[in-house]
Motif scaffolding. Sequence first.
Motif, PDB file in Angstrom:
ATOM      1  N   GLY A 120       0.795  -1.221   0.000  1.00 20.23           N
ATOM      2  CA  GLY A 120       0.000   0.000   0.000  1.00 20.23           C
ATOM      3  C   GLY A 120       0.825   1.268   0.000  1.00 20.23           C
ATOM      4  O   GLY A 120       0.593   2.186  -0.782  1.00 20.23           O
ATOM      5  N   CYS A 121       1.841   1.336   0.883  1.00 15.36           N
ATOM      6  CA  CYS A 121       2.608   2.579   1.006  1.00 15.36           C
ATOM      7  C   CYS A 121       4.097   2.407   0.736  1.00 15.36           C
ATOM      8  O   CYS A 121       4.815   3.387   0.592  1.00 15.36           O
ATOM      9  N   GLY A 122       4.600   1.189   0.705  1.00 21.14           N
ATOM     10  CA  GLY A 122       6.003   0.952   0.407  1.00 21.14           C
ATOM     11  C   GLY A 122       6.937   0.998   1.601  1.00 21.14           C
ATOM     12  O   GLY A 122       8.145   0.839   1.453  1.00 21.14           O
ATOM     13  N   LYS A 123       6.433   1.219   2.800  1.00 18.67           N
ATOM     14  CA  LYS A 123       7.287   1.285   3.993  1.00 18.67           C
ATOM     15  C   LYS A 123       7.471  -0.120   4.569  1.00 18.67           C
ATOM     16  O   LYS A 123       6.808  -1.065   4.169  1.00 18.67           O
ATOM     17  N   SER A 124       8.381  -0.245   5.520  1.00 20.43           N
ATOM     18  CA  SER A 124       8.722  -1.579   6.019  1.00 20.43           C
ATOM     19  C   SER A 124       8.556  -1.726   7.532  1.00 20.43           C
ATOM     20  O   SER A 124       9.251  -2.520   8.148  1.00 20.43           O
ATOM     21  N   HIS A 125       7.655  -0.991   8.148  1.00 18.46           N
ATOM     22  CA  HIS A 125       7.393  -1.111   9.582  1.00 18.46           C
ATOM     23  C   HIS A 125       6.093  -1.898   9.768  1.00 18.46           C
ATOM     24  O   HIS A 125       5.052  -1.514   9.236  1.00 18.46           O
ATOM     25  N   TRP A 126       6.163  -2.979  10.537  1.00 12.28           N
ATOM     26  CA  TRP A 126       5.034  -3.894  10.667  1.00 12.28           C
ATOM     27  C   TRP A 126       4.738  -4.218  12.123  1.00 12.28           C
ATOM     28  O   TRP A 126       5.634  -4.260  12.956  1.00 12.28           O
ATOM     29  N   GLU A 154       0.417  -6.293  10.138  1.00 10.91           N
ATOM     30  CA  GLU A 154      -0.245  -5.058   9.727  1.00 10.91           C
ATOM     31  C   GLU A 154       0.786  -3.947   9.591  1.00 10.91           C
ATOM     32  O   GLU A 154       1.651  -3.782  10.443  1.00 10.91           O
ATOM     33  N   CYS A 155       0.689  -3.189   8.505  1.00 13.00           N
ATOM     34  CA  CYS A 155       1.594  -2.073   8.284  1.00 13.00           C
ATOM     35  C   CYS A 155       1.350  -1.008   9.351  1.00 13.00           C
ATOM     36  O   CYS A 155       0.207  -0.660   9.659  1.00 13.00           O
ATOM     37  N   ALA A 156       2.430  -0.488   9.919  1.00 17.20           N
ATOM     38  CA  ALA A 156       2.307   0.507  10.985  1.00 17.20           C
ATOM     39  C   ALA A 156       1.882   1.868  10.451  1.00 17.20           C
ATOM     40  O   ALA A 156       1.417   2.701  11.222  1.00 17.20           O
ATOM     41  N   HIS A 157       2.009   2.104   9.151  1.00 13.59           N
ATOM     42  CA  HIS A 157       1.678   3.413   8.591  1.00 13.59           C
ATOM     43  C   HIS A 157       0.281   3.465   7.975  1.00 13.59           C
ATOM     44  O   HIS A 157      -0.494   4.365   8.266  1.00 13.59           O
ATOM     45  N   CYS A 158      -0.039   2.497   7.114  1.00 10.47           N
ATOM     46  CA  CYS A 158      -1.316   2.579   6.393  1.00 10.47           C
ATOM     47  C   CYS A 158      -2.303   1.486   6.804  1.00 10.47           C
ATOM     48  O   CYS A 158      -3.394   1.400   6.245  1.00 10.47           O
ATOM     49  N   GLU A 159      -1.936   0.622   7.748  1.00 11.44           N
ATOM     50  CA  GLU A 159      -2.783  -0.431   8.293  1.00 11.44           C
ATOM     51  C   GLU A 159      -3.202  -1.490   7.277  1.00 11.44           C
ATOM     52  O   GLU A 159      -4.236  -2.119   7.413  1.00 11.44           O
ATOM     53  N   THR A 160      -2.381  -1.704   6.251  1.00 10.43           N
ATOM     54  CA  THR A 160      -2.622  -2.803   5.322  1.00 10.43           C
ATOM     55  C   THR A 160      -2.244  -4.105   6.009  1.00 10.43           C
ATOM     56  O   THR A 160      -1.165  -4.215   6.575  1.00 10.43           O
ATOM     57  N   ALA A 161      -3.119  -5.095   5.976  1.00 11.25           N
ATOM     58  CA  ALA A 161      -2.864  -6.373   6.640  1.00 11.25           C
ATOM     59  C   ALA A 161      -2.483  -7.431   5.610  1.00 11.25           C
ATOM     60  O   ALA A 161      -3.086  -7.521   4.545  1.00 11.25           O
ATOM     61  N   LEU A 162      -1.451  -8.218   5.956  1.00 12.53           N
ATOM     62  CA  LEU A 162      -1.008  -9.333   5.123  1.00 12.53           C
ATOM     63  C   LEU A 162      -0.986 -10.598   5.968  1.00 12.53           C
ATOM     64  O   LEU A 162      -0.588 -10.565   7.130  1.00 12.53           O
ATOM     65  N   PRO A 163      -1.388 -11.734   5.400  1.00 12.56           N
ATOM     66  CA  PRO A 163      -1.269 -12.983   6.148  1.00 12.56           C
ATOM     67  C   PRO A 163       0.187 -13.420   6.227  1.00 12.56           C
ATOM     68  O   PRO A 163       0.990 -13.130   5.339  1.00 12.56           O
ATOM     69  N   LEU A 164       0.544 -14.098   7.304  1.00 15.75           N
ATOM     70  CA  LEU A 164       1.890 -14.627   7.441  1.00 15.75           C
ATOM     71  C   LEU A 164       2.076 -15.785   6.475  1.00 15.75           C
ATOM     72  O   LEU A 164       1.166 -16.593   6.274  1.00 15.75           O
ATOM     73  N   ALA A 165       3.245 -15.887   5.868  1.00 18.70           N
ATOM     74  CA  ALA A 165       3.503 -16.938   4.889  1.00 18.70           C
ATOM     75  C   ALA A 165       3.475 -18.323   5.540  1.00 18.70           C
ATOM     76  O   ALA A 165       3.039 -19.287   4.923  1.00 18.70           O
TER      77      ALA A 165
END
Length: 86
Positions: A39-45, A53-64
């Motif tokens: 979503g935003c390209g940053k790397s803080h989770w 969940e991304c710390a900046h835009c709150e995009t959630a990804l499942p763990l691999a």
Amino acid sequence: MYLSPGSFINQPARALPEQNLGRGYQPLYHLDIVNRCPGCGKSHWHVGRISAECAHCETALPLAMVASQPMQPRFTEHFSKTAMVA
């Protein structure tokens, strides 16, 4: 651009048994590499048990690790004859 007649583009799509072609692209959070947010390209989770969940835009990804395991239904039975005996 020249494509040979044996190119994969000229071939019909073949479904492999281990591939789920109907699912589409699914980004996953891998624990062993640097992950960039789609979503935003940053790397803080914020990493949880089953998702990150991304710390900046709150995009959630499942763990691999979790997404690679098949989902198994959990059946519980209440008031069964064996539960009544115990």
